[in-house]
Enzyme design. Structure first.
Site, PDB file in Angstrom:
ATOM      1  N   SER A 221       0.756  -1.076  -0.071  1.00 52.26           N
ATOM      2  CA  SER A 221       0.055   0.129   0.022  1.00 52.26           C
ATOM      3  C   SER A 221       0.944   1.436   0.001  1.00 52.26           C
ATOM      4  O   SER A 221       2.039   1.238   0.566  1.00 52.26           O
ATOM      5  CB  SER A 221      -0.881   0.184   1.260  1.00 52.26           C
ATOM      6  OG  SER A 221      -1.660   1.219   1.551  1.00 52.26           O
TER       7      SER A 221
ATOM      8  N   TYR B 225      -2.739  -0.640  10.511  1.00 54.44           N
ATOM      9  CA  TYR B 225      -2.691  -1.391   9.235  1.00 54.44           C
ATOM     10  C   TYR B 225      -1.621  -0.870   8.496  1.00 54.44           C
ATOM     11  O   TYR B 225      -1.078  -1.972   7.663  1.00 54.44           O
ATOM     12  CB  TYR B 225      -4.135  -0.840   8.463  1.00 54.44           C
ATOM     13  CG  TYR B 225      -4.267  -1.186   6.965  1.00 54.44           C
ATOM     14  CD1 TYR B 225      -4.416  -2.301   6.513  1.00 54.44           C
ATOM     15  CD2 TYR B 225      -3.887   0.087   6.176  1.00 54.44           C
ATOM     16  CE1 TYR B 225      -4.234  -2.807   5.268  1.00 54.44           C
ATOM     17  CE2 TYR B 225      -3.918  -0.266   4.653  1.00 54.44           C
ATOM     18  CZ  TYR B 225      -4.129  -1.582   4.069  1.00 54.44           C
ATOM     19  OH  TYR B 225      -3.960  -1.957   2.824  1.00 54.44           O
TER      20      TYR B 225
ATOM     21  N   LYS C 158       1.603  -3.297   6.677  1.00 47.87           N
ATOM     22  CA  LYS C 158       2.066  -3.459   5.418  1.00 47.87           C
ATOM     23  C   LYS C 158       3.464  -3.308   5.356  1.00 47.87           C
ATOM     24  O   LYS C 158       4.270  -3.910   4.327  1.00 47.87           O
ATOM     25  CB  LYS C 158       1.208  -2.472   4.624  1.00 47.87           C
ATOM     26  CG  LYS C 158      -0.232  -2.888   4.238  1.00 47.87           C
ATOM     27  CD  LYS C 158      -0.426  -4.145   3.479  1.00 47.87           C
ATOM     28  CE  LYS C 158      -1.768  -4.561   3.328  1.00 47.87           C
ATOM     29  NZ  LYS C 158      -1.897  -5.794   2.589  1.00 47.87           N
TER      30      LYS C 158
END
Length: 339
Positions: free
Chosen positions: A124, A149, A153
């Site tokens: 991302s 989150y 990643k």
């Protein structure tokens, strides 16, 4: 050649499965159905004319993952399996670290044990944080992401770099910007369970009357219209990039490879530009209200995707309005399913 696609019934995963099947790969899907529904599997079959293998379980269950590798001669993996709601990750960080990292490590353990290479990771643009300059290329320094989150990643990328170097594997880290849109058939699209976390499905549900109005988080950013700017990429274009990245890994002669690619359009669009484009494309109104900025939101992020164009012979080709038109067709399809 058989490709394992984890999270393959999710939004980006399902579109990528269709592109893999269209390119004559065999596909094994593992998805715990925590962020999708079973009808997506049937729709993949209807679109592609081919039936992928499907296993409904949580990748933290090592014994079931072992059985999948025993049953299929897997040559590569595209890993989409992850919790992905930025806000929720702040409320449940341990859930995010456990799910997103343990699932990844379990797959890599099987790859190590069975001497399999070719791993593509769904990363991302959150790994860049608020970049100091735009557009963002792959050499832009990474910053600690605001959300748990985003941190998963970034950690996932580090795990895969160490994995590739220690065990002589080939990996590709694909840093997405903001995927939007739906399959041209209107049989696949983003399927948010509960209140959407992303802008475009919230716009679509507001236009459909499911939501009273769209909340625009801040109109005092230092941008032309005061709203935040992102790079919105059509999901089918994004799915095709995964096939290109996979083909490059397979063809690569060297034992060890770490590819990193930004996947975006190279153009930033503000929140208000997206709302206005949606209204033009679909001739519907989207009521909205301006709210205070959300904590952790960055001002602007858009991609320099020239490396992917040069090395993968890939670039995003679909306009913002066309992508938003497909989103509305998908919403109408969902309404026919419910009626």
């Amino acid at each position: 050649m058989t490709i394992l696609v984890t999270g393959g019934l999710g939004y980006i995963g399902s579109h990528t499965v269709v592109e893999l099947l269209n390119n004559n790969f065999d596909v094994v899907i593992v998805d715990d159905l925590s962020n999708t529904e079973k009808f997506i599997l049937k729709n993949i079959e209807e679109i592609s004319g081919k039936k992928p293998f499907f296993y409904p379980f949580d990748l933290r269950r090592k014994e079931l993952l072992y059985q999948v590798f025993e049953a299929h001669d897997i040559s590569a993996c595209i890993n989409f399996a992850a919790f992905k709601a930025v806000g929720e990750s702040q409320e449940k960080p341990l859930d995010y670290y456990e799910n997103n990292l343990f699932c990844l490590i379990n797959i890599l353990q099987e790859f190590k044990t069975r001497n399999i290479s070719n791993f593509i990771f769904s990363s991302s643009c959150t790994v860049y944080g608020q970049a100091d300059k735009q557009p963002i290329d792959e050499n832009t320094p990474l910053k600690t992401p605001e959300s748990s989150y985003g941190k998963t990643k970034q950690m996932g990328e580090e795990i895969l770099k160490d994995f590739a170097l220690a065990y002589k594997k080939k990996v590709s880290l694909l840093r997405y910007f903001n995927p939007i849109g739906a399959h041209p058939s209107a049989k696949l699209g983003e399927l948010p369970l509960g209140i959407p976390n992303n802008l475009v499905p919230f716009v679509t549900q507001t236009a459909a009357g499911i939501r009273k109005e769209l909340s625009i988080w801040g109109n005092d950013y230092p941008t032309e219209d005061g709203t935040a700017i992102r790079d919105y990429i059509y999901v089918v274009d994004l799915a095709k990039a995964h096939v290109k990245a996979l083909q490059k890994l397979i063809e690569e002669k060297s034992e060890t490879l770490i590819d990193i690619y930004n996947l975006g359009t190279g153009k930033g669009s503000s929140v208000l530009e997206v709302v206005n484009a949606f209204e033009r494309a679909n001739k519907v109104k989207v009521p909205y209200k301006i709210c205070e900025r959300r904590a952790g939101d960055i001002t602007i992020a858009y991609a320099d995707a020239s490396k992917a164009e040069k090395e993968l012979n890939w670039k995003a080709e679909t306009s913002l309005e066309e992508a938003l038109r497909t989103t509305w067709e998908w919403q109408k399809y969902l309404e026919t399913r419910e009626n």
